[in-house]
Design an enzyme around this catalytic site. Structure first.
Site, PDB file in Angstrom:
ATOM      1  N   TYR A 116       0.989  -0.843   0.010  1.00 10.75           N
ATOM      2  CA  TYR A 116       0.429  -0.283   0.131  1.00 10.75           C
ATOM      3  C   TYR A 116       0.666   1.305  -0.196  1.00 10.75           C
ATOM      4  CZ  TYR A 116      -3.947   3.183   1.323  1.00 10.75           C
ATOM      5  OH  TYR A 116      -4.290   4.518   1.658  1.00 10.75           O
TER       6      TYR A 116
HETATM    7  N1  LIG Z   1      -9.826   5.258   5.412  1.00 12.69           N
HETATM    8  C1  LIG Z   1      -8.297   6.004   4.838  1.00 12.69           C
HETATM    9  O1  LIG Z   1      -8.374   6.326   6.508  1.00 12.69           O
HETATM   10  C2  LIG Z   1      -7.623   6.541   4.333  1.00 12.69           C
HETATM   11  C3  LIG Z   1      -6.616   7.141   4.384  1.00 12.69           C
HETATM   12  C4  LIG Z   1      -5.475   8.026   3.211  1.00 12.69           C
HETATM   13  C5  LIG Z   1      -5.633   7.570   1.381  1.00 12.69           C
HETATM   14  N2  LIG Z   1      -7.288   6.941   1.773  1.00 12.69           N
HETATM   15  C6  LIG Z   1      -7.174   6.625   0.012  1.00 12.69           C
HETATM   16  O2  LIG Z   1      -8.769   6.975  -0.324  1.00 12.69           O
HETATM   17  C7  LIG Z   1      -9.351   5.834  -1.444  1.00 12.69           C
HETATM   18  C8  LIG Z   1     -10.941   5.826  -0.686  1.00 12.69           C
HETATM   19  O3  LIG Z   1     -10.703   5.497   0.921  1.00 12.69           O
HETATM   20  P1  LIG Z   1     -11.615   4.428   1.918  1.00 12.69           P
HETATM   21  O4  LIG Z   1     -11.394   4.640   2.384  1.00 12.69           O
HETATM   22  O5  LIG Z   1     -13.366   5.436   0.788  1.00 12.69           O
HETATM   23  O6  LIG Z   1     -11.997   2.887   1.255  1.00 12.69           O
HETATM   24  P2  LIG Z   1     -13.080   2.317   1.534  1.00 12.69           P
HETATM   25  O7  LIG Z   1     -12.807   0.816   1.157  1.00 12.69           O
HETATM   26  O8  LIG Z   1     -14.385   2.867   1.846  1.00 12.69           O
HETATM   27  O9  LIG Z   1     -13.395   2.384  -0.693  1.00 12.69           O
HETATM   28  C9  LIG Z   1     -12.866   2.211  -1.361  1.00 12.69           C
HETATM   29  C10 LIG Z   1     -13.851   2.406  -2.297  1.00 12.69           C
HETATM   30  O10 LIG Z   1     -13.460   1.437  -4.043  1.00 12.69           O
HETATM   31  C11 LIG Z   1     -13.664   0.537  -4.794  1.00 12.69           C
HETATM   32  N3  LIG Z   1     -12.971  -0.176  -5.691  1.00 12.69           N
HETATM   33  C12 LIG Z   1     -11.837  -1.294  -4.879  1.00 12.69           C
HETATM   34  N4  LIG Z   1     -11.499  -1.753  -5.951  1.00 12.69           N
HETATM   35  C13 LIG Z   1     -11.676  -1.761  -6.882  1.00 12.69           C
HETATM   36  C14 LIG Z   1     -11.226  -2.113  -7.846  1.00 12.69           C
HETATM   37  N5  LIG Z   1     -10.493  -2.380  -8.410  1.00 12.69           N
HETATM   38  N6  LIG Z   1     -12.055  -0.705  -9.308  1.00 12.69           N
HETATM   39  C15 LIG Z   1     -13.050   0.235  -9.108  1.00 12.69           C
HETATM   40  N7  LIG Z   1     -13.452   0.220  -7.376  1.00 12.69           N
HETATM   41  C16 LIG Z   1     -12.798  -0.542  -6.944  1.00 12.69           C
HETATM   42  C17 LIG Z   1     -14.434  -0.012  -3.004  1.00 12.69           C
HETATM   43  O11 LIG Z   1     -15.677  -1.015  -4.049  1.00 12.69           O
HETATM   44  C18 LIG Z   1     -15.483   0.767  -2.597  1.00 12.69           C
HETATM   45  O12 LIG Z   1     -16.226   1.631  -2.733  1.00 12.69           O
HETATM   46  C19 LIG Z   1      -8.403   4.738  -1.620  1.00 12.69           C
HETATM   47  O13 LIG Z   1      -7.569   5.308  -2.620  1.00 12.69           O
HETATM   48  C20 LIG Z   1      -7.558   4.832  -0.108  1.00 12.69           C
HETATM   49  O14 LIG Z   1      -6.344   4.270  -0.260  1.00 12.69           O
HETATM   50  C21 LIG Z   1      -7.822   5.986   2.815  1.00 12.69           C
HETATM   51  C1  LIG Z   2      -4.498   1.553   4.877  1.00 14.58           C
HETATM   52  C2  LIG Z   2      -5.556   3.016   5.157  1.00 14.58           C
HETATM   53  C3  LIG Z   2      -6.864   3.044   5.751  1.00 14.58           C
HETATM   54  C4  LIG Z   2      -4.290   3.845   5.727  1.00 14.58           C
HETATM   55  C5  LIG Z   2      -3.028   3.278   6.244  1.00 14.58           C
HETATM   56  C6  LIG Z   2      -2.529   4.215   6.925  1.00 14.58           C
HETATM   57  C7  LIG Z   2      -2.445   5.638   6.758  1.00 14.58           C
HETATM   58  C8  LIG Z   2      -1.416   6.573   7.313  1.00 14.58           C
HETATM   59  O1  LIG Z   2      -1.870   7.555   7.402  1.00 14.58           O
HETATM   60  O2  LIG Z   2      -0.342   5.738   8.107  1.00 14.58           O
HETATM   61  C9  LIG Z   2      -3.834   6.373   6.199  1.00 14.58           C
HETATM   62  O3  LIG Z   2      -3.390   7.248   5.417  1.00 14.58           O
HETATM   63  C10 LIG Z   2      -4.560   5.221   5.474  1.00 14.58           C
HETATM   64  O4  LIG Z   2      -4.074   6.025   3.746  1.00 14.58           O
END
Ligand SMILES: NC(=O)c1ccc[n+]([C@@H]2O[C@H](COP(=O)([O-])OP(=O)(O)OC[C@H]3O[C@@H](n4cnc5c(N)ncnc54)[C@H](O)[C@@H]3O)[C@@H](O)[C@H]2O)c1
Ligand SMILES: CC(C)C1=CC=C(C(=O)O)[C@@H](O)[C@H]1O
Length: 246
Positions: free
Chosen positions: A153
């Site tokens: 990741y």
């Molecule tokens: N939640 C966190 O803490 C966090 C922090 C930093 C970055 N992010 C990033 O934000 C984005 C969204 O994360 P989230 O927390 O809302 O996750 P989530 O799991 O709630 O939502 C992710 C969505 O992506 C879709 N998805 C997964 N694989 C797919 C594919 N192959 N094709 C199309 N759609 C697909 C899933 O079905 C889901 O609807 C991600 O890129 C994640 O890495 C999340």
């Molecule tokens: C995997 C996801 C929920 C995630 C892991 C680690 C983070 C961090 O801040 O260290 C988050 O930003 C997040 O992307």
């Protein structure tokens, strides 16, 4: 802050829930018409989500063929695309790098990094032709810091950051701006895939002492995705509650 996005079409990958849904809602509130791309797009609840997308398509961003077919359908149905938010992503196993299963590694890279490349590769020629486009890639603080036990990741998100910088320079004179955001933890189903120890450790790193809200990501993305963002490209906008000062 208000962006007038009337008449614009925005594709949000992974827009069925979590951060993607919050971004979709906010861009719609600013006047954009929303195209949702996700693995499964059934069960959309317009009343609960507050709007109706112009299109919902079942797309696997890790498949170039799937992305190209969906984009062709978007052009056929609505004619143009101004905004692309590459948000779809997965976490993968929480395990040491030397024990990381290679299949799981490939899957994380395929979705989190190749998926961003495939969607950009597909949308950019259309945006270049029209001389306008805003692409926002959702990276992560993990891509800046490198977070232990989520090496795939972290590597994928670092790749998204570097890809964004490289492509942004290529497109700087074409009216197509690419930026990414690096959020800290948001309470979504993705975060629930982390171990409690990692969630606690991640929160402890945030000087504001709380998790980020999906709506706060959406607020920042809305500005980056709009015409007011006119002289910034290839940049990483942090959403870290004070964690990142570099
Ligand atoms: N939640 C966190 O803490 C966090 C922090 C930093 C970055 N992010 C990033 O934000 C984005 C969204 O994360 P989230 O927390 O809302 O996750 P989530 O799991 O709630 O939502 C992710 C969505 O992506 C879709 N998805 C997964 N694989 C797919 C594919 N192959 N094709 C199309 N759609 C697909 C899933 O079905 C889901 O609807 C991600 O890129 C994640 O890495 C999340
Ligand atoms: C995997 C996801 C929920 C995630 C892991 C680690 C983070 C961090 O801040 O260290 C988050 O930003 C997040 O992307």
């Amino acid at each position: 802050m208000s962006q007038n996005l009337e008449g614009q079409i925005a594709i949000i990958t992974g827009g069925m829930r979590g951060i993607g849904l919050a971004i979709a809602r906010r861009l719609h509130a600013e006047g954009a018409q929303i195209v949702i791309w996700d693995l499964a797009v059934d069960g959309w609840d317009s009343a609960e989500n507050g709007f109706e997308p112009v299109l919902r398509q079942s797309v696997d961003v890790s498949s170039l063929a799937s992305v190209e077919a969906a984009f062709a359908e978007v052009l056929e149905r609505v004619g143009h695309v101004e905004i692309l938010v590459n948000n779809a992503g997965i976490n993968g196993p929480v395990v040491s790098s030397w024990e990381y299963p290679t299949e799981a590694w490939d899957k994380v890279i395929a979705i989190d990094l190749n998926g961003v490349f495939y969607c950009c590769r597909t949308a950019i020629p259309h945006m270049r032709e029209r001389g306008y486009g805003r692409i926002v890639n959702i990276a992560s603080m993990a891509g800046k810091d490198g977070v232990q036990y989520i090496s795939a990741y972290s590597a994928a998100k670092a790749g998204v950051i570097a890809f964004t910088k490289a492509a942004a320079k290529e497109l700087a004179q074409d009216g197509v701006l690419l930026n990414c955001v690096a959020p800290a933890m948001v309470e979504t189903p993705l975060m629930a895939e982390m171990t409690q120890a990692h969630i606690d450790a991640s929160k402890a790193k945030i000087p504001m002492g709380r998790f980020l809200k999906a709506e706060e990501v959406a607020n920042m993305v809305t500005w980056i995705a709009g015409p007011e963002c006119s002289f910034t490209t290839g940049f990483v906008f942090d959403l870290s509650g004070g964690r990142a000062t570099y």
